[in-house]
Design a protein around this motif. Structure first.
Motif, PDB file in Angstrom:
ATOM      1  N   PRO A   1       6.093 -52.248  46.084  1.00  0.00           N
ATOM      2  CA  PRO A   1       5.905 -53.747  46.508  1.00  0.00           C
ATOM      3  C   PRO A   1       6.841 -54.602  45.509  1.00  0.00           C
ATOM      4  O   PRO A   1       8.105 -53.741  44.771  1.00  0.00           O
ATOM      5  CB  PRO A   1       4.259 -53.910  45.416  1.00  0.00           C
ATOM      6  N   SER A   2       7.418 -55.579  45.702  1.00  0.00           N
ATOM      7  CA  SER A   2       8.579 -56.092  45.009  1.00  0.00           C
ATOM      8  C   SER A   2       8.882 -57.625  45.289  1.00  0.00           C
ATOM      9  O   SER A   2       7.304 -58.074  45.686  1.00  0.00           O
ATOM     10  CB  SER A   2       9.873 -55.254  46.617  1.00  0.00           C
ATOM     11  N   SER A   3       9.475 -57.839  44.303  1.00  0.00           N
ATOM     12  CA  SER A   3       9.112 -59.533  43.627  1.00  0.00           C
ATOM     13  C   SER A   3       9.815 -60.319  44.587  1.00  0.00           C
ATOM     14  O   SER A   3      11.218 -60.277  45.657  1.00  0.00           O
ATOM     15  CB  SER A   3       9.672 -59.053  42.494  1.00  0.00           C
ATOM     16  N   ALA A   4       9.318 -61.584  44.630  1.00  0.00           N
ATOM     17  CA  ALA A   4      10.548 -62.148  45.942  1.00  0.00           C
ATOM     18  C   ALA A   4      11.550 -63.045  44.549  1.00  0.00           C
ATOM     19  O   ALA A   4      12.428 -64.309  45.519  1.00  0.00           O
ATOM     20  CB  ALA A   4       9.339 -63.502  46.189  1.00  0.00           C
ATOM     21  N   ILE A   5      11.154 -63.612  43.563  1.00  0.00           N
ATOM     22  CA  ILE A   5      12.167 -63.610  42.544  1.00  0.00           C
ATOM     23  C   ILE A   5      13.266 -62.366  42.118  1.00  0.00           C
ATOM     24  O   ILE A   5      12.850 -61.262  41.811  1.00  0.00           O
ATOM     25  CB  ILE A   5      11.346 -64.750  41.607  1.00  0.00           C
ATOM     26  N   LYS A   6      14.170 -62.540  43.713  1.00  0.00           N
ATOM     27  CA  LYS A   6      15.755 -61.459  43.075  1.00  0.00           C
ATOM     28  C   LYS A   6      16.021 -60.930  41.695  1.00  0.00           C
ATOM     29  O   LYS A   6      15.947 -59.525  41.349  1.00  0.00           O
ATOM     30  CB  LYS A   6      16.331 -61.686  43.498  1.00  0.00           C
ATOM     31  N   ASP A   7      15.936 -61.994  40.682  1.00  0.00           N
ATOM     32  CA  ASP A   7      16.390 -62.442  39.602  1.00  0.00           C
ATOM     33  C   ASP A   7      15.909 -61.738  38.189  1.00  0.00           C
ATOM     34  O   ASP A   7      15.659 -62.271  36.876  1.00  0.00           O
ATOM     35  CB  ASP A   7      17.363 -63.172  38.963  1.00  0.00           C
ATOM     36  N   ILE A   8      14.425 -61.320  38.521  1.00  0.00           N
ATOM     37  CA  ILE A   8      12.953 -61.638  37.574  1.00  0.00           C
ATOM     38  C   ILE A   8      13.593 -60.189  36.339  1.00  0.00           C
ATOM     39  O   ILE A   8      13.759 -59.038  37.199  1.00  0.00           O
ATOM     40  CB  ILE A   8      11.889 -61.390  37.765  1.00  0.00           C
ATOM     41  N   GLU A   9      12.948 -60.552  35.501  1.00  0.00           N
ATOM     42  CA  GLU A   9      12.766 -59.751  34.527  1.00  0.00           C
ATOM     43  C   GLU A   9      12.277 -59.475  33.629  1.00  0.00           C
ATOM     44  O   GLU A   9      11.180 -60.261  32.979  1.00  0.00           O
ATOM     45  CB  GLU A   9      14.410 -59.827  33.513  1.00  0.00           C
ATOM     46  N   MET A  10      11.654 -58.107  32.921  1.00  0.00           N
ATOM     47  CA  MET A  10      10.894 -58.269  32.006  1.00  0.00           C
ATOM     48  C   MET A  10      11.386 -58.111  30.434  1.00  0.00           C
ATOM     49  O   MET A  10      11.723 -57.641  30.025  1.00  0.00           O
ATOM     50  CB  MET A  10      10.408 -56.601  32.245  1.00  0.00           C
ATOM     51  N   VAL A  11      10.271 -59.236  29.393  1.00  0.00           N
ATOM     52  CA  VAL A  11      10.541 -58.861  28.147  1.00  0.00           C
ATOM     53  C   VAL A  11       9.140 -58.309  27.619  1.00  0.00           C
ATOM     54  O   VAL A  11       8.550 -57.825  27.217  1.00  0.00           O
ATOM     55  CB  VAL A  11      10.240 -60.952  27.553  1.00  0.00           C
ATOM     56  N   PRO A  12      10.097 -57.140  27.026  1.00  0.00           N
ATOM     57  CA  PRO A  12       8.768 -56.030  27.236  1.00  0.00           C
ATOM     58  C   PRO A  12       7.493 -56.644  25.487  1.00  0.00           C
ATOM     59  O   PRO A  12       8.667 -57.628  24.938  1.00  0.00           O
ATOM     60  CB  PRO A  12      10.185 -54.557  26.051  1.00  0.00           C
ATOM     61  N   ALA A  13       7.094 -55.875  25.581  1.00  0.00           N
ATOM     62  CA  ALA A  13       5.900 -55.948  24.539  1.00  0.00           C
ATOM     63  C   ALA A  13       6.093 -55.746  23.120  1.00  0.00           C
ATOM     64  O   ALA A  13       6.610 -54.306  23.061  1.00  0.00           O
ATOM     65  CB  ALA A  13       4.122 -56.138  24.693  1.00  0.00           C
ATOM     66  N   LYS A  14       5.525 -56.751  22.569  1.00  0.00           N
ATOM     67  CA  LYS A  14       6.662 -55.890  21.098  1.00  0.00           C
ATOM     68  C   LYS A  14       5.421 -56.722  20.494  1.00  0.00           C
ATOM     69  O   LYS A  14       4.292 -57.472  20.511  1.00  0.00           O
ATOM     70  CB  LYS A  14       7.023 -57.588  20.490  1.00  0.00           C
ATOM     71  N   ALA A  15       4.825 -55.473  19.118  1.00  0.00           N
ATOM     72  CA  ALA A  15       3.319 -55.466  18.673  1.00  0.00           C
ATOM     73  C   ALA A  15       3.798 -56.256  16.987  1.00  0.00           C
ATOM     74  O   ALA A  15       4.612 -56.665  16.780  1.00  0.00           O
ATOM     75  CB  ALA A  15       3.794 -54.545  18.013  1.00  0.00           C
ATOM     76  N   ALA A  16       2.466 -57.406  17.244  1.00  0.00           N
ATOM     77  CA  ALA A  16       2.540 -58.377  15.668  1.00  0.00           C
ATOM     78  C   ALA A  16       2.654 -57.687  13.762  1.00  0.00           C
ATOM     79  O   ALA A  16       1.586 -56.897  14.754  1.00  0.00           O
ATOM     80  CB  ALA A  16       1.436 -59.101  16.103  1.00  0.00           C
ATOM     81  N   THR A  17       2.951 -57.299  13.593  1.00  0.00           N
ATOM     82  CA  THR A  17       2.724 -57.258  12.343  1.00  0.00           C
ATOM     83  C   THR A  17       2.343 -58.106  11.038  1.00  0.00           C
ATOM     84  O   THR A  17       1.935 -58.989  11.587  1.00  0.00           O
ATOM     85  CB  THR A  17       4.342 -56.515  11.728  1.00  0.00           C
ATOM     86  N   CYS A  18       1.860 -57.781  10.067  1.00  0.00           N
ATOM     87  CA  CYS A  18       1.406 -58.427   8.850  1.00  0.00           C
ATOM     88  C   CYS A  18       2.360 -59.757   8.214  1.00  0.00           C
ATOM     89  O   CYS A  18       0.940 -60.553   8.243  1.00  0.00           O
ATOM     90  CB  CYS A  18       0.467 -57.345   7.839  1.00  0.00           C
ATOM     91  N   THR A  19       3.483 -59.609   9.438  1.00  0.00           N
ATOM     92  CA  THR A  19       3.702 -61.019   8.395  1.00  0.00           C
ATOM     93  C   THR A  19       4.321 -61.949   9.740  1.00  0.00           C
ATOM     94  O   THR A  19       4.469 -62.894   9.674  1.00  0.00           O
ATOM     95  CB  THR A  19       5.238 -60.320   7.507  1.00  0.00           C
ATOM     96  N   GLU A  20       5.133 -60.966  10.718  1.00  0.00           N
ATOM     97  CA  GLU A  20       5.581 -61.496  11.440  1.00  0.00           C
ATOM     98  C   GLU A  20       4.053 -61.445  13.271  1.00  0.00           C
ATOM     99  O   GLU A  20       3.991 -60.476  12.990  1.00  0.00           O
ATOM    100  CB  GLU A  20       6.739 -60.769  11.932  1.00  0.00           C
ATOM    101  N   PRO A  21       4.970 -62.845  14.457  1.00  0.00           N
ATOM    102  CA  PRO A  21       4.027 -62.756  15.265  1.00  0.00           C
ATOM    103  C   PRO A  21       4.737 -61.478  16.600  1.00  0.00           C
ATOM    104  O   PRO A  21       6.213 -61.249  15.909  1.00  0.00           O
ATOM    105  CB  PRO A  21       4.301 -63.989  15.688  1.00  0.00           C
ATOM    106  N   GLY A  22       4.152 -60.819  17.315  1.00  0.00           N
ATOM    107  CA  GLY A  22       4.668 -60.317  18.646  1.00  0.00           C
ATOM    108  C   GLY A  22       4.516 -60.979  19.904  1.00  0.00           C
ATOM    109  O   GLY A  22       4.192 -62.595  19.725  1.00  0.00           O
ATOM    110  N   ASN A  23       4.279 -60.438  20.839  1.00  0.00           N
ATOM    111  CA  ASN A  23       3.899 -60.696  21.848  1.00  0.00           C
ATOM    112  C   ASN A  23       3.747 -59.967  22.945  1.00  0.00           C
ATOM    113  O   ASN A  23       4.596 -58.492  22.747  1.00  0.00           O
ATOM    114  CB  ASN A  23       5.415 -60.996  22.813  1.00  0.00           C
ATOM    115  N   SER A  24       2.867 -60.228  23.948  1.00  0.00           N
ATOM    116  CA  SER A  24       2.788 -59.460  25.335  1.00  0.00           C
ATOM    117  C   SER A  24       3.693 -59.266  25.834  1.00  0.00           C
ATOM    118  O   SER A  24       4.882 -60.513  26.367  1.00  0.00           O
ATOM    119  CB  SER A  24       1.329 -59.765  25.947  1.00  0.00           C
ATOM    120  N   ALA A  25       3.590 -58.382  26.981  1.00  0.00           N
ATOM    121  CA  ALA A  25       5.024 -58.186  27.722  1.00  0.00           C
ATOM    122  C   ALA A  25       4.614 -58.971  29.115  1.00  0.00           C
ATOM    123  O   ALA A  25       3.867 -60.104  29.185  1.00  0.00           O
ATOM    124  CB  ALA A  25       4.657 -57.041  28.855  1.00  0.00           C
ATOM    125  N   TYR A  26       6.170 -59.639  30.058  1.00  0.00           N
ATOM    126  CA  TYR A  26       6.319 -60.980  30.645  1.00  0.00           C
ATOM    127  C   TYR A  26       7.080 -60.842  31.034  1.00  0.00           C
ATOM    128  O   TYR A  26       7.809 -60.288  30.876  1.00  0.00           O
ATOM    129  CB  TYR A  26       6.240 -62.369  29.830  1.00  0.00           C
TER     130      TYR A  26
END
Length: 535
Positions: free
Chosen positions: A161-186
């Protein structure tokens, strides 16, 4: 490459089979997504397993696939599609430096992929990176090589599978900590600035929808503990089980270090008890110290040598003096014991005359110690203990020896002392050799690299190929019974593998014998088979 992209590729290689009536139990598979059918089919065929554990209820959508997980999917795909010429030939990976990083569930499939060169090691050939990520080119090569090896024909294309969006880039997941928010991969388009849930850019998502809230501290309360003489105590504090940090309050507002929670040990407070000599009727004691805090006892003023209670006691005791008239073979004797300090008569009794000196045996087997030679009784039938007699022993050459414990023929007489006086008649006895215990545990497999054997002959000791439970006594000797003529073993166990022996596994059967020595017989001959593996 993400896990769902690999699964979609395998689904299309299989011809996109019908998924009518199928469903998937993975909770992270979005209904109506471009990869849903691939996951329905893959889970029904047990090609698609859980993530982060194979038994998880999520597939790991959006997670980058590892090399070992790719191998697991490929191997299961091969068996399902019956393209299985290579599927059960696993090979080995234990000569790579990082082979211990292979997880148990993927060991066979990953070893298979390396053996058949679907996945390649690094340029130096010493690492295979089981947890490394997979690029598009690596996936294409791996699947092409697998299909060609199993079918004899390379595929014209691999439907990745390939993306129609040629310049797409991944932002890796980052786990939330006790004091700082994280993020899921997007994923994000550099051109449009739009955000997507998947690597192909098919599901657009609003900005910040990937944010994971800070977890907050998970506090465990630890009560105050007073210090002891040698053990440190601690203040009351709270510890977060997530981040491992320490705090003075349950809300986590005042952080402290691990050193801040510790209250040092107080040390001992020692009181000395002076030494006191014992008497005939009263106990004495050696010098010792007692700690007023913990109640422990010590033999020194610094509290370094702890002792048990009452270990300092010196029991009351008379200063004894014996007046002895020894008993003989003909006459009774007498002993009177008096305390030289208080003059008390402690013992005043007759000693029955010597009765019988009886030899216990004339033949013994070597044990490493002198056997019990006699049994001696007095005229009343009571036993006379060994403290009242000794032996004069001579070997077969007439030389006096201190002990008779080695193999040979000996003579001896009993010489009485202490409460008794006299000597016995002469006795003779013999110590015979002991059976030799040679026990072989197993023959082992010794591995040699052909690249080294190609250049020079290899020599190794018998310990490299034979494991013993007991080597017995005396020199070991070896005799080759069968095996390749380029593998030899000397009389005393040196194994020689001649150079240029071809790759393969060779069995060698050998006879082994322990020669024995002055105290042990020669052993029986044992037969063992070991292997030489040239790879």
């Amino acid at each position: 490459m993400t896990r769902e992209m690999v699964m979609q590729t395998l689904y299309e290689l299989a011809g996109k089979p019908s998924v009518k009536g199928l469903s998937t139990s993975f909770k992270d598979v979005e209904k109506g997504s471009w990869y849903e059918n691939a996951l329905k089919w893959g889970q029904s065929k047990k090609i698609a397993l859980g993530y982060p554990n194979v038994c998880s209820d999520t597939f790991g959508v959006g997670e980058l696939v590892t090399r070992q997980d790719l191998a697991l999917m490929m191997h299961r795909y091969t068996t399902v599609t019956k393209e299985s010429k290579t599927a059960f030939d696993y090979g080995r990976t234990d000569w790579f430096d990082d082979f211990k990083n292979i997880d148990y569930y993927a060991w066979g499939p990953f070893t298979w992929a390396i053996q058949w060169e679907f996945l390649l090691p690094n340029k130096q050939g010493n690492k295979v990176y089981p947890r490394g990520r997979v690029t598009r080119d690596e996936l294409k090569y791996a699947l092409s090589a697998m299909i060609e090896r199993n079918t004899g024909k390379a595929p014209s294309s691999v439907p990745i599978p390939s993306s129609a969006i040629k310049d797409i880039e991944m932002v890796p997941a980052k786990a939330a900590t006790c004091t700082e928010p994280g993020n899921s991969a997007y994923w994000k388009s550099k051109t449009t600035g739009k955000f997507y849930k998947d690597a192909l850019g098919k599901t657009e998502i609003p900005e910040n929808s990937w944010i994971l809230s800070a977890l907050g501290h998970a506090m465990t309360h630890v009560a105050e503990k007073a210090p002891g003489c040698t053990a440190a105590g601690n203040i009351e504090y709270y510890k977060c089980t997530r981040c491992g940090k320490f705090f003075t309050d349950k809300d986590g507002a005042n952080e402290i270090s691990k050193d801040d929670i510790t209250v040092p040990a107080t040390g001992h407070s020692l009181v000395r008890t002076k030494a006191k000599a014992e008497t005939c009727t009263e106990n004495g004691n050696s010098e010792y110290w007692t700690c007023e805090n913990c109640g422990k006892y010590f033999a020194d003023a610094n509290g370094e040598e702890e002792i048990k209670k009452d270990s300092w006691v010196i029991p009351a005791a008379h200063k004894e003096n014996d007046v002895i008239h020894p008993a003989t073979f003909e006459d009774d004797g007498h002993v009177k014991t008096t305390c030289t300090v208080c003059k008390k008569v402690i013992r005043d009794e007759d000693i029955p005359r010597i009765g019988e000196v009886k030899q216990t045996a004339t033949q013994f087997t070597y044990s490493g110690a002198q056997p019990a030679l006699v049994k001696i009784t007095d005229a009343n039938g009571g036993m006379i203990s060994p403290e009242h007699y000794s032996y004069i022993i001579k070997d077969s050459n007439g030389n006096e020896v201190e002990e008779a414990k080695d193999v040979g023929t000996y003579t001896f007489i009993v010489k009485f002392k202490s409460f008794y006086k006299g000597t016995s008649e002469e006795f003779e006895f013999k110590i015979n050799k002991r059976a030799n215990s040679l026990k072989i545990k197993k023959g082992k497999t010794y591995k040699i690299k052909y690249s080294k054997l190609k250049k020079a002959t290899k020599k190794l000791s018998y310990a490299s190929v034979i494991s013993f439970t007991s080597k017995g006594q005396g020199t070991l000797t070896f005799t080759k019974k069968s095996g390749n003529k380029k593998i030899k073993i000397s009389k005393y166990g040196t194994v020689t593998v001649k150079k240029k022996l071809r790759k393969g596994t060779y069995k060698v059967k050998v006879k082994v014998r322990a020669a024995g020595n002055g105290n042990y017989k020669a052993s029986s001959t044992k037969t063992v088979t070991f292997k030489i593996k040239v790879k």
